[in-house]
Each structure stands twice: as structure tokens, then as C-alpha cells.
Design a protein around this motif. Sequence first.
Motif, mmCIF file in Angstrom:
data_model
loop_
_atom_site.group_PDB
_atom_site.id
_atom_site.type_symbol
_atom_site.label_atom_id
_atom_site.label_comp_id
_atom_site.label_asym_id
_atom_site.label_seq_id
_atom_site.Cartn_x
_atom_site.Cartn_y
_atom_site.Cartn_z
ATOM 1 N N ALA A 60 0.829 -1.206 0.000
ATOM 2 C CA ALA A 60 0.000 0.000 0.000
ATOM 3 C C ALA A 60 0.863 1.257 0.000
ATOM 4 C CB ALA A 60 -0.944 -0.010 1.201
ATOM 5 N N ARG A 61 1.960 1.234 0.749
ATOM 6 C CA ARG A 61 2.857 2.392 0.784
ATOM 7 C C ARG A 61 3.559 2.616 -0.549
ATOM 8 N NH1 ARG A 61 3.890 4.498 5.876
ATOM 9 N NH2 ARG A 61 3.031 3.278 7.612
ATOM 10 N N LEU A 62 3.582 1.592 -1.387
ATOM 11 C CA LEU A 62 4.156 1.737 -2.730
ATOM 12 C C LEU A 62 3.113 2.175 -3.751
ATOM 13 C CD1 LEU A 62 6.507 -1.384 -2.707
ATOM 14 C CD2 LEU A 62 7.214 1.020 -2.724
ATOM 15 N N GLY A 63 1.937 2.561 -3.265
ATOM 16 C CA GLY A 63 0.925 3.142 -4.151
ATOM 17 C C GLY A 63 -0.025 2.157 -4.783
ATOM 18 N N CYS A 64 -0.157 0.976 -4.208
ATOM 19 C CA CYS A 64 -1.036 -0.046 -4.784
ATOM 20 C C CYS A 64 -2.289 -0.247 -3.933
ATOM 21 C CB CYS A 64 -0.299 -1.379 -4.871
ATOM 22 S SG CYS A 64 1.030 -1.412 -6.087
ATOM 23 N N ALA A 65 -3.352 -0.649 -4.597
ATOM 24 C CA ALA A 65 -4.515 -1.172 -3.892
ATOM 25 C C ALA A 65 -4.214 -2.634 -3.597
ATOM 26 C CB ALA A 65 -5.766 -1.037 -4.755
#
Length: 274
Positions: free
Chosen positions: A191-196
Motif C-alpha cells: 500500500a505504501r508503494l501506491g497499490c490497492a
Amino acid sequence: MTNSVSNPVWDPGQYLRHAGHRARPFADLLARVPALPTAAPRIADLGCGPGNVTVLLTERWPHAHVTGYDNSPEMLDKAHTDHEGPTAGGGRLDFAPADVRTWTPEEPYDLIVSNATLQWVPGHTDRFADWITALRPGGTVAFQVPDNIDAPLHALMRDLAGTPRWKDRLADVLRRTDSVHTPGAYLDRLARLGCAADVWQTTYYHVLEGEDPVLDWVKGTGLRPALTALADDPEAREAFLTEYRDLLRQAYPSAPYGTVMPFRRLFAVATKEA
């Protein structure tokens, strides 16, 4: 798959003896992968082994160019021989050598998957950023790993390897107990890497057939480091297997219908913002 003591030698024939049970989690993983960004997607399968489940990617995305990556020559030889070539939908399936510990995509991908491999890769969560960066917008990283390092089949193996007879040769070759992280740790990192991120666990109750089927199962996977370490001493190898077999018989008793082996797995599907 990886290939020595820290990098075990793999046996495709042994691995495939339980191919049906081993393929089911990959099918369950793919069922949760959303639509991919392009009509003819580029897909990577990291740690493809003998390629038998990589084929499932070509069935789900028949127009795709799928490459299975592995660093086991034995596994890649089997994959090349049995599965490589054009697919029915006009796509292509091929295989190439690569080490998941260092593999960095050199082109955009729609989907990067890994099936029962990352537990062999120390620091694998540090690889996620490179893989997600290489995804097209709307692309997905998806993986599943065994999440049962505390199960009897592993605990008994570690305990036996740590006994006076075996510890000098085996105590440091088996998978570490922290080789897989918690579901929350994976969700947070992705999530912190920008993913759902969608993360879950499933426990399968495999009903195995034959004599000493749990030993037969683990000889294809978790026991490979020990078998590799003892490969130059067949007498010691058989002695270790006999001791371990007797322990497994007590932990996984047989029934008239087979031997039940509970097996928990962890799944993650992370989709990049479109």
C-alpha cells in the motif's frame, strides 16, 4: 526456485508428483487478479519451476507474451521441453534464466506473478518497488507463499536438523522461520508503494495418497536444502530421511481415505493506480 546449500538443487520429477495440489493455490491467486491494462499483456512468472502452472497464465490471457523466469537449470530444462512455444490465442510462452533476488524488469509489464517462490528469497519485500515501478498503470503484482513454517513438517525438520547428529551439516541450511512475513506487513509495504492491496490467507486440507505422502511432498520443496547438503553422502541422506519419516508418521497419521496435511498459504494481489 533457487539452485548448493543455500540454493538447493531441484528435482522437477519429484516436484511434479503433487502437481495438482500445488497448482490449486496459483489458480486461486489468478482468480483475484483484475483485468489487465492491455489486450495483449506482457506477463512475468518469477520462480516458474517446471512451467506447469505458468501455462495457466496463457489460458487466462491467451494473447499474452508470458515469460517464466527461474534460476534452476533442471526446472528450466523441463519447462522448455514441455511448455515453450506459441499459444492457442496467438500469444507466446517462453522461459529464461533469472534470479528473483536480483531480477529487475527491463520493459513494462502488465502482470508480475510469483508462485511459492518468495519464501526462498531473503529480503524479497525490498524487490517490490522495482517490480511495481515497471508495471504499466493499472498493472498488478500478485504472489502466494507457503505460510506454514510453524507446521509440523517444518518444525520437525528443523528440530531434527538441530540434533547433535545433524547440526554441523544441516542446522543452518533450512528455511528461516522469518522467511515469510505477516499479512499485515505485506499489505502495509504494498500500500505504501501506491497499490490497492488485497492480502489473505487460506488453509488447504490436502488429502494425500500413497506411502509416507507428506515426506514425498516435502522432498520436492522444503527438504531440498537438506537433500542438497547430504547429496555427497547417500548413507547419511537415507538415515536422515528415515528419522524424519518416522516423525512425520506420528504428526500426520494415515486414515483409510488417505493422509490429511493442513497447509496454510498467504496471498497478495497489488494493483498499481491507473
